[in-house]
Motif scaffolding. Structure first.
Motif, PDB file in Angstrom:
ATOM      1  N   ASP A 158       0.830  -1.199   0.000  1.00  0.00           N
ATOM      2  CA  ASP A 158       0.000   0.000   0.000  1.00  0.00           C
ATOM      3  C   ASP A 158       0.870   1.257   0.000  1.00  0.00           C
ATOM      4  O   ASP A 158       0.616   2.211  -0.737  1.00  0.00           O
ATOM      5  CB  ASP A 158      -0.931  -0.019   1.213  1.00  0.00           C
ATOM      6  CG  ASP A 158      -1.991   1.052   1.154  1.00  0.00           C
ATOM      7  OD1 ASP A 158      -2.632   1.208   0.092  1.00  0.00           O
ATOM      8  OD2 ASP A 158      -2.192   1.736   2.178  1.00  0.00           O
ATOM      9  N   ILE A 159       1.920   1.261   0.803  1.00  0.00           N
ATOM     10  CA  ILE A 159       2.838   2.409   0.848  1.00  0.00           C
ATOM     11  C   ILE A 159       3.549   2.577  -0.492  1.00  0.00           C
ATOM     12  O   ILE A 159       3.694   3.691  -1.008  1.00  0.00           O
ATOM     13  CB  ILE A 159       3.850   2.248   2.003  1.00  0.00           C
ATOM     14  CG1 ILE A 159       3.135   2.386   3.343  1.00  0.00           C
ATOM     15  CG2 ILE A 159       5.000   3.246   1.867  1.00  0.00           C
ATOM     16  CD1 ILE A 159       3.956   1.959   4.541  1.00  0.00           C
ATOM     17  N   ILE A 160       3.976   1.472  -1.079  1.00  0.00           N
ATOM     18  CA  ILE A 160       4.649   1.533  -2.375  1.00  0.00           C
ATOM     19  C   ILE A 160       3.695   2.074  -3.436  1.00  0.00           C
ATOM     20  O   ILE A 160       4.055   2.956  -4.222  1.00  0.00           O
ATOM     21  CB  ILE A 160       5.205   0.147  -2.768  1.00  0.00           C
ATOM     22  CG1 ILE A 160       6.308  -0.272  -1.782  1.00  0.00           C
ATOM     23  CG2 ILE A 160       5.716   0.144  -4.206  1.00  0.00           C
ATOM     24  CD1 ILE A 160       6.684  -1.737  -1.858  1.00  0.00           C
ATOM     25  N   ARG A 161       2.464   1.573  -3.440  1.00  0.00           N
ATOM     26  CA  ARG A 161       1.474   2.033  -4.424  1.00  0.00           C
ATOM     27  C   ARG A 161       1.190   3.516  -4.252  1.00  0.00           C
ATOM     28  O   ARG A 161       1.110   4.270  -5.222  1.00  0.00           O
ATOM     29  CB  ARG A 161       0.179   1.220  -4.298  1.00  0.00           C
ATOM     30  CG  ARG A 161      -0.926   1.657  -5.257  1.00  0.00           C
ATOM     31  CD  ARG A 161      -0.484   1.489  -6.720  1.00  0.00           C
ATOM     32  NE  ARG A 161      -1.397   2.110  -7.651  1.00  0.00           N
ATOM     33  CZ  ARG A 161      -2.260   1.445  -8.408  1.00  0.00           C
ATOM     34  NH1 ARG A 161      -2.352   0.133  -8.324  1.00  0.00           N
ATOM     35  NH2 ARG A 161      -3.027   2.094  -9.239  1.00  0.00           N
ATOM     36  N   GLU A 162       1.044   3.956  -3.024  1.00  0.00           N
ATOM     37  CA  GLU A 162       0.791   5.382  -2.789  1.00  0.00           C
ATOM     38  C   GLU A 162       1.954   6.231  -3.298  1.00  0.00           C
ATOM     39  O   GLU A 162       1.753   7.317  -3.842  1.00  0.00           O
ATOM     40  CB  GLU A 162       0.545   5.640  -1.305  1.00  0.00           C
ATOM     41  CG  GLU A 162       0.108   7.054  -1.019  1.00  0.00           C
ATOM     42  CD  GLU A 162      -0.275   7.294   0.423  1.00  0.00           C
ATOM     43  OE1 GLU A 162      -0.643   8.437   0.734  1.00  0.00           O
ATOM     44  OE2 GLU A 162      -0.205   6.357   1.245  1.00  0.00           O
ATOM     45  N   THR A 163       3.174   5.720  -3.174  1.00  0.00           N
ATOM     46  CA  THR A 163       4.348   6.444  -3.676  1.00  0.00           C
ATOM     47  C   THR A 163       4.337   6.505  -5.200  1.00  0.00           C
ATOM     48  O   THR A 163       4.729   7.513  -5.788  1.00  0.00           O
ATOM     49  CB  THR A 163       5.640   5.766  -3.177  1.00  0.00           C
ATOM     50  OG1 THR A 163       5.620   5.724  -1.752  1.00  0.00           O
ATOM     51  CG2 THR A 163       6.876   6.509  -3.640  1.00  0.00           C
ATOM     52  N   ILE A 164       3.856   5.445  -5.845  1.00  0.00           N
ATOM     53  CA  ILE A 164       3.833   5.403  -7.306  1.00  0.00           C
ATOM     54  C   ILE A 164       2.855   6.423  -7.874  1.00  0.00           C
ATOM     55  O   ILE A 164       3.198   7.211  -8.750  1.00  0.00           O
ATOM     56  CB  ILE A 164       3.493   3.981  -7.821  1.00  0.00           C
ATOM     57  CG1 ILE A 164       4.646   3.021  -7.500  1.00  0.00           C
ATOM     58  CG2 ILE A 164       3.179   3.991  -9.317  1.00  0.00           C
ATOM     59  CD1 ILE A 164       4.323   1.558  -7.746  1.00  0.00           C
ATOM     60  N   ASP A 165       1.609   6.395  -7.393  1.00  0.00           N
ATOM     61  CA  ASP A 165       0.594   7.247  -8.036  1.00  0.00           C
ATOM     62  C   ASP A 165      -0.446   7.837  -7.092  1.00  0.00           C
ATOM     63  O   ASP A 165      -1.445   8.388  -7.533  1.00  0.00           O
ATOM     64  CB  ASP A 165      -0.104   6.477  -9.149  1.00  0.00           C
ATOM     65  CG  ASP A 165      -0.926   5.282  -8.672  1.00  0.00           C
ATOM     66  OD1 ASP A 165      -1.038   5.064  -7.441  1.00  0.00           O
ATOM     67  OD2 ASP A 165      -1.452   4.553  -9.524  1.00  0.00           O
ATOM     68  N   GLY A 166      -0.219   7.725  -5.780  1.00  0.00           N
ATOM     69  CA  GLY A 166      -1.141   8.324  -4.835  1.00  0.00           C
ATOM     70  C   GLY A 166      -2.310   7.442  -4.452  1.00  0.00           C
ATOM     71  O   GLY A 166      -3.046   7.771  -3.515  1.00  0.00           O
ATOM     72  N   GLN A 167      -2.530   6.328  -5.148  1.00  0.00           N
ATOM     73  CA  GLN A 167      -3.655   5.457  -4.813  1.00  0.00           C
ATOM     74  C   GLN A 167      -3.366   4.731  -3.517  1.00  0.00           C
ATOM     75  O   GLN A 167      -2.252   4.278  -3.267  1.00  0.00           O
ATOM     76  CB  GLN A 167      -3.918   4.435  -5.926  1.00  0.00           C
ATOM     77  CG  GLN A 167      -5.106   3.527  -5.594  1.00  0.00           C
ATOM     78  CD  GLN A 167      -5.491   2.639  -6.748  1.00  0.00           C
ATOM     79  OE1 GLN A 167      -5.702   3.121  -7.843  1.00  0.00           O
ATOM     80  NE2 GLN A 167      -5.565   1.343  -6.495  1.00  0.00           N
ATOM     81  N   ARG A 168      -4.408   4.602  -2.671  1.00  0.00           N
ATOM     82  CA  ARG A 168      -4.279   3.893  -1.408  1.00  0.00           C
ATOM     83  C   ARG A 168      -5.359   2.817  -1.335  1.00  0.00           C
ATOM     84  O   ARG A 168      -6.422   2.964  -1.900  1.00  0.00           O
ATOM     85  CB  ARG A 168      -4.448   4.852  -0.228  1.00  0.00           C
ATOM     86  CG  ARG A 168      -3.331   5.877  -0.171  1.00  0.00           C
ATOM     87  CD  ARG A 168      -3.534   6.840   0.950  1.00  0.00           C
ATOM     88  NE  ARG A 168      -4.712   7.649   0.620  1.00  0.00           N
ATOM     89  CZ  ARG A 168      -5.219   8.590   1.385  1.00  0.00           C
ATOM     90  NH1 ARG A 168      -4.678   8.827   2.547  1.00  0.00           N
ATOM     91  NH2 ARG A 168      -6.261   9.281   1.010  1.00  0.00           N
ATOM     92  N   THR A 169      -5.039   1.770  -0.581  1.00  0.00           N
ATOM     93  CA  THR A 169      -5.996   0.676  -0.407  1.00  0.00           C
ATOM     94  C   THR A 169      -7.196   1.138   0.411  1.00  0.00           C
ATOM     95  O   THR A 169      -8.325   0.837   0.085  1.00  0.00           O
ATOM     96  CB  THR A 169      -5.321  -0.523   0.298  1.00  0.00           C
ATOM     97  OG1 THR A 169      -4.174  -0.891  -0.452  1.00  0.00           O
ATOM     98  CG2 THR A 169      -6.257  -1.699   0.392  1.00  0.00           C
ATOM     99  N   MET A 170      -6.921   1.886   1.451  1.00  0.00           N
ATOM    100  CA  MET A 170      -8.013   2.375   2.304  1.00  0.00           C
ATOM    101  C   MET A 170      -7.841   3.873   2.499  1.00  0.00           C
ATOM    102  O   MET A 170      -6.735   4.363   2.638  1.00  0.00           O
ATOM    103  CB  MET A 170      -7.986   1.677   3.668  1.00  0.00           C
ATOM    104  CG  MET A 170      -8.282   0.189   3.580  1.00  0.00           C
ATOM    105  SD  MET A 170      -8.476  -0.582   5.183  1.00  0.00           S
ATOM    106  CE  MET A 170      -6.787  -0.749   5.684  1.00  0.00           C
ATOM    107  N   GLY A 171      -8.977   4.570   2.551  1.00  0.00           N
ATOM    108  CA  GLY A 171      -8.944   5.993   2.881  1.00  0.00           C
ATOM    109  C   GLY A 171      -8.784   6.919   1.764  1.00  0.00           C
ATOM    110  O   GLY A 171      -8.209   7.054   0.849  1.00  0.00           O
TER     111      GLY A 171
END
Length: 171
Positions: A158-171
């Motif tokens: 989730d942290i890696i994905r948020e770093t890539i493009d801002g998408q988060r699993t929750m919230g």
């Protein structure tokens, strides 16, 4: 869980539902990523979303072999073993799609086993410096370990994905 699996209730249903929930969170982090993005390591860590999915797949498969065959089953495989570092990263020819498909197949097999195995059945752990000498794990303990492992790595992804493009699993 596969449609052919019997209906489960109680503790077994709770274990399967919780494991399924955390698998979903991990899979969700890969949603819409290109193969290049899934292989990317944009944080201080050397981990990638694809590499984490690959690692969790192999870990789940290995621990379920333990649940069935004991420590001797942990090293036995289907020829799919990789070196330790490559187990955490996407290598040539691997795609997000192929990693997710493999994860789905392993998850289906795990779910089938967890609907039928005796949760109290236990095996001695393999000898390793990180295991207490003489310790035994039940199938239940293996399921709990898989939940913890999947949850921990879903958070990493989730942290890696948020770093890539801002998408988060929750919230």
């Amino acid at each position: 869980m596969s449609e052919s699996a019997k209906t489960v209730t109680g503790e077994r249903a709770d274990l399967l539902e919780t494991l399924g929930k955390h698998r979903y969170f991990l899979r969700y982090t890969a949603q819409g990523l290109s193969d290049e993005q899934a292989a990317a390591t944009p944080t201080a860590s050397a981990l990638s979303v694809g590499g984490l999915i690959k690692h969790v797949t192999a870990t789940e498969q290995q621990w379920m072999r333990f649940a069935v065959d004991g420590a001797s089953g942990m090293g036995a495989g289907d020829g799919g073993e990789v070196d330790w570092a490559d187990g955490f990263r996407m290598t040539a020819g691997e795609t997000v799609e192929s990693l997710l498909k493999s994860y789905e197949e392993v998850a289906r097999h795990t779910d089938e086993l967890l609907t039928t195995l005796d949760l109290d059945s236990a095996h001695p752990l393999p000898e390793a410096p990180w295991f207490e000498p003489g310790a035994r794990w039940s199938v239940r303990r293996v399921a709990l370990h898989l939940i913890a492992e999947t949850s921990q790595h879903a958070g990493h992804a989730d942290i890696i994905r948020e770093t890539i493009d801002g998408q988060r699993t929750m919230g």
